[in-house]
Design a protein around this motif. Structure first.
Motif, short mmCIF file in Angstrom:
data_model
loop_
_atom_site.label_atom_id
_atom_site.label_comp_id
_atom_site.label_asym_id
_atom_site.label_seq_id
_atom_site.Cartn_x
_atom_site.Cartn_y
_atom_site.Cartn_z
N ILE A 268 48.45 45.55 133.70
CA ILE A 268 49.90 45.33 133.63
C ILE A 268 50.44 45.23 135.05
O ILE A 268 50.26 46.15 135.87
N VAL A 369 55.19 41.98 133.42
CA VAL A 369 56.42 42.62 132.96
C VAL A 369 57.48 42.55 134.06
O VAL A 369 57.18 42.27 135.23
N GLU A 378 54.83 48.97 127.84
CA GLU A 378 53.64 48.17 127.51
C GLU A 378 52.39 49.03 127.49
O GLU A 378 51.51 48.86 126.64
N ASN A 381 52.09 50.62 124.27
CA ASN A 381 52.10 49.68 123.15
C ASN A 381 50.71 49.61 122.51
O ASN A 381 50.07 48.56 122.50
#
Length: 473
Positions: A268, A369, A378, A381
């Motif tokens: 991420i 992101v 996230e 998630n």
């Protein structure tokens, strides 16, 4: 039923034998465990120290076998054998720390004693990715506590499992106290269902962990410890050393060809300014050597465990592409007949209904992101909750990450797959059932017994009795 093991790197036969009988092995363990439990802890610990000496004397042969059967590079197999050797001292310390005897003072000169008893016969189901170290992480504390063990290795690494048990027997652990049960899934089911076991210690997939949890719902008297996989996030955010960060990302994603439950599955990054770290990661990916375990120079990655596993990873990767994922480095299979896969990186930012699953191979998913809060959302998630890591120069980012991310292992500027054996190891969500292993394995290998103790009987009933002078003859 015959069981056969082949080297994934070459297809050569490495081991063959017969599947065992779960009921027979449990009965042998049941007949032997009481005598082992009656031995002192010191006796059991000294016996396991002899096991360490046996393994150390066979270190090269053991590492060679693991490398060939599991397909991992020889250097990595040597570290696994080293972990087997180190487990006894760690578990001995953990026993004293977590489950040692305690004496407490109570009222009227009484004592409160807290001691621990073994469960009895424990079944251990081992995985193929660490065919010695991970099951040994259950076996050593179980034996130290006084349990007998029936160990079923993965049907994909039976030779490594048998080698491990043979080392125990050579060291003087009675043959009935540690049994090796070979076989496939049906044998595993039979072992889990056998009424003679007092618990089961499992390392493997979340899918099988869920099945075991349901299976044991009707037997709450039996201990069940589950260590399952993860869809682990790695957040790279405002790093100081880009080169070091890239190395951590590559190690997190591709160590053991991605066949670690703690491997990073999702990278991420910030939508703005992620290009620099991405370029460094790609440079390292392109330098990764994928080869057989004993190749020279030594590879970073070997093959996956078998063709079926490689096929599944390819299918999962293709599914991401079909849903809109953009390949940055493709997942290739250099030899169609062998389970080698190259390290892959795929941008899944715009993939709708992204599968929340563990891709047990060298596939890293990139997710972009807008801000750090979205990065945390996230990271969470997922139904899993095993490992997570954040790479950042800002302590406040790490503190926020640690406070809000749900995982059993949360690292800062370290790989997701860096979990020490001197600490608890386990996950939340569908990654486990709140029975962490490693240093905390002592907790589920014995149960506490509380005793209030006095040398003499001293008691009276002060309330609720009739006055003896008022009782009529």
């Amino acid at each position: 039923m015959k069981l056969i093991s082949h080297e994934p790197a070459t297809g050569d036969l490495i081991w063959e034998g017969e599947s065992g009988d779960a009921a027979e092995e449990v009965a042998k363990a049941r007949a032997s465990w009481a005598e082992w439990a009656a031995r002192s802890f010191t006796y059991r610990a000294e016996t396991l120290r002899r096991f360490v000496n046996v393994v150390r004397s066979k270190e090269q042969d053991f590492a060679d076998l693991i490398a060939r059967e599991a397909g991992k590079p020889f250097w990595e197999a040597k570290t696994e054998v080293g972990a087997v050797i180190g487990k006894v001292d760690i578990s001995t310390n953990a026993w004293s720390d977590r489950t040692g005897n305690k004496k407490l003072e109570a009222a009227m000169g009484n004592k409160v004693s807290v001691r621990h008893k073994p469960h009895g016969v424990l079944a251990v189901l081992g995985p193929y990715n660490f065919p010695a170290h991970l099951p040994n992480g259950h076996i050593v504390p179980a034996l130290l506590a006084g349990n007998a063990v029936v160990f079923k290795p993965s049907e994909k690494t039976p030779a490594s499992g048998q080698f491990l048990v043979d080392c125990y027997h050579e060291a003087g652990v009675p043959e009935g106290v540690i049994r090796c049960l070979q076989g496939g899934p049906e044998v595993g089911k039979a072992l889990a269902s056998d009424p003679g076991i007092d618990g089961l210690l499992f390392t493997g997939s979340a899918h099988v962990g869920k099945i075991l949890h349901q299976h044991f719902a009707d037997t709450p008297q039996k201990i069940l410890a589950i260590e399952a996989g993860g869809n682990n996030p790695l957040v790279a955010w405002d790093m100081k050393d880009i080169h070091a960060a890239a190395a951590i990302i590559v190690q997190s994603a591709y160590l053991s060809a991605g066949q670690r439950c703690t491997c990073a599955r999702r990278l991420i990054v910030s939508e703005e300014g992620h290009e620099r770290i991405l370029d460094e990661v790609l440079r390292l990916i392109d330098r990764i050597i994928v080869d057989h375990p004993h190749a020279d120079p030594q590879p970073f990655m070997g093959p996956l465990i078998d063709n079926a596993s490689a096929d599944k990873v390819q299918d999962q990767y293709m599914n991401l592409m079909m849903k809109g994922g953009t390949p940055i480095r493709r997942l290739d299979r250099p030899y169609e007949e062998r389970p080698y896969l190259t390290p892959a990186l795929i941008d899944v930012t715009n993939v709708r209904d992204r599968p929340d699953e563990e891709i047990f191979g060298p596939v890293l998913q990139l997710i972009r992101v807008r801000d750090f809060d979205e990065a945390i959302r996230e990271a969470n998630n997922t139904r899993f909750g095993l490992a997570a890591s954040v790479l950042t120069r800002e302590p406040k980012n790490y503190n926020k990450f640690w406070a809000n991310v749900r995982a059993g292992v949360i690292n800062w500027n370290k790989p997701t797959n860096g979990a020490p054996s001197t600490a608890p190891f386990g996950g939340v969500g569908i990654s486990g059932n709140h029975r962490p292993s490693a240093y905390y394995a002592a907790d589920y290998c014995a149960y506490p017994v509380t005793s209030v103790e006095a040398e003499l009987c001293r008691a009276n009933i002060g309330q609720g009795l009739r006055d003896p002078n008022m009782i009529e003859d």
